[in-house]
Design a protein around this motif. Structure first.
Motif, short mmCIF file in Angstrom:
data_model
loop_
_atom_site.label_atom_id
_atom_site.label_comp_id
_atom_site.label_asym_id
_atom_site.label_seq_id
_atom_site.Cartn_x
_atom_site.Cartn_y
_atom_site.Cartn_z
N ARG A 38 1.20 8.08 -6.09
CA ARG A 38 0.21 9.16 -6.22
C ARG A 38 0.75 10.48 -5.69
N TYR B 18 -4.11 0.74 -9.88
CA TYR B 18 -2.92 1.08 -9.11
C TYR B 18 -1.92 1.92 -9.89
N LYS C 50 0.82 -1.21 0.00
CA LYS C 50 0.00 0.00 0.00
C LYS C 50 0.85 1.26 0.00
N HIS D 94 1.92 2.27 -3.59
CA HIS D 94 0.84 2.88 -4.37
C HIS D 94 0.60 4.32 -3.94
#
Length: 409
Positions: A25, A285, A18, A21
């Motif tokens: 971003r 993703y 996680k 990802h």
């Protein structure tokens, strides 16, 4: 005690997944949307990629597959079988034939019609019953489709965690067009607007692959001609059509293998060769809608007519919460040259199957654009002070139930 240690280990591995990802971003926003710059920096970070690949492989093998034995791989295989072997494609063809009786603008020759005269239409409609389906699994941390005998799978990933997976940056994959003489040529005026009116339709491109013209070149530079003459002689069958299908399948596989290297790196693939392309938990993703759009466009180039694009994306919300996003995805993907054939909403997943069609099916559809491939995370602000250890019950549910074949980015 061992169970508690396993849970701690699983949480640590999940945080790595996680965290990557979220980091992508954040970098995209800091770079003012320059997705190419972010991707180049990401691909160059070998240490982080290896850490991520190792975490994904351990989670997939030791945790997620054991807790969710029935998942995405089974859905993809069952959907593929239903479409090509179970009458799904045949029903579409019959429906289109019935529509033709009431619509004058539907031509006799398109991706939906197989005629007995190869000089009228050379588009491949149905794979042979005994033909292996060529499948490209994009972003696979291992090669789960290798267990099925009726498919020939190629698994690719940015940083493979398994020796059966080829290293490949799908976003920058080069797609090699077929030579003009070996392209599928359709005679209808909608699908193919040719300037040269004197050119005559050719036979099916894959039937034009001469057996003794297939080569497999090794990494060391030694070129070994791979002739299928022995295979042809060993086909003990009086049915000429079965012999042709067998030889065609072998030629296609050898043609595909000619792009694969012993170093397990893949930079180029041929166009219009694959029956199936799988995006299992891939698109959501990517940090940018442009990258998701690019993936779908490349899939269209790689699929043969009537090929399937299978998309699985995570969503633990109820079916209607993100209905607008799914509608937007459908419109955007169909504008690239697909028609959605199947959709299912599972507890934590959206499962979609798109069929590649000829322009006569989508030329009247609205123009798509990259922003149609959005996800909710595109509009969420990342918390700079949030550590990788923070989690809630919904996060754990998604991680535990959804991500068993999550791809490397």
């Amino acid at each position: 005690m061992a169970e508690g240690a396993g849970i701690v280990d699983q949480h640590k591995l999940s945080d790595i997944v996680k965290g990557l990802h979220g980091r992508l971003r954040k970098q995209l926003k800091k770079a003012n949307g320059d997705h190419q710059k972010v991707w180049e920096e990401h691909c160059a970070d070998k240490a982080r990629l290896e850490e991520y690949a190792s975490a994904m492989h351990l989670l997939a093998v030791n945790h997620w597959t054991k807790q969710a034995p029935e998942g995405r791989v089974e859905w993809c295989y069952q959907t593929t079988t239903e479409f090509f072997r179970g009458g799904g494609l045949w029903k579409l063809m019959e429906k289109q034939k019935r529509k033709q009786k009431f619509h004058e603008d539907l031509k006799d020759c398109c991706c939906c019609f197989a005629t007995g005269d190869a000089d009228i239409c050379s588009v491949s409609i149905y794979p042979s019953v005994h033909e292996k389906l060529l499948l490209l699994d994009v972003g696979s941390c291992f090669n789960p489709f290798a267990v099925y005998e009726d498919v020939f799978p190629i698994a690719i990933d940015l940083q493979p965690a398994d020796s059966m997976v080829y290293k490949c940056d799908f976003l920058n994959l080069e797609i090699q067009d077929l030579p003009p003489m070996k392209q599928n040529i359709c005679a209808c005026g909608v699908c193919d607007q040719r300037e040269d009116n004197d050119s005559e339709p050719q036979h099916l491109a894959r039937d034009l692959l001469e057996l003794n013209d297939v080569y497999v070149t090794s990494v060391g530079g030694e070129s070994n001609e791979t002739s299928l003459q022995s295979d042809k002689l060993n086909v003990n069958c009086d049915n000429e059509y079965l012999k042709r299908d067998f030889i065609r399948e072998r030629a296609e596989i050898l043609h595909l293998k000619s792009y694969l290297s012993e170093e397990k790196q893949l930079k180029t693939l041929p166009s219009e060769l694959f029956h199936v392309i799988v995006f299992s938990l891939l698109l959501s993703y990517f940090p940018s809608a442009v990258q998701r759009w690019t993936c779908c466009r490349k899939a269209h180039q790689l699929l043969r007519p009537n090929g399937l694009l299978l998309i699985i994306t995570p969503d633990s919300s109820h079916q209607n919460k993100n209905a607008a996003m799914m509608k937007s995805w459908k419109a955007g993907i169909e504008s690239l040259g697909f028609v959605r054939w199947k959709y299912e909403k599972h507890t934590h997943l959206h499962c979609m199957a798109f069929r590649k069609v000829a322009p006569c099916h989508y030329c009247k559809r609205g123009n798509g654009h990259v922003e149609m491939m959005y996800i909710p995370q595109d509009f969420q602000e990342e918390d700079e002070g949030c550590s990788g250890d923070s989690r809630n019950e919904q996060d754990e549910s998604i991680v535990m139930e959804c991500l068993s074949e999550l791809p490397d980015l």
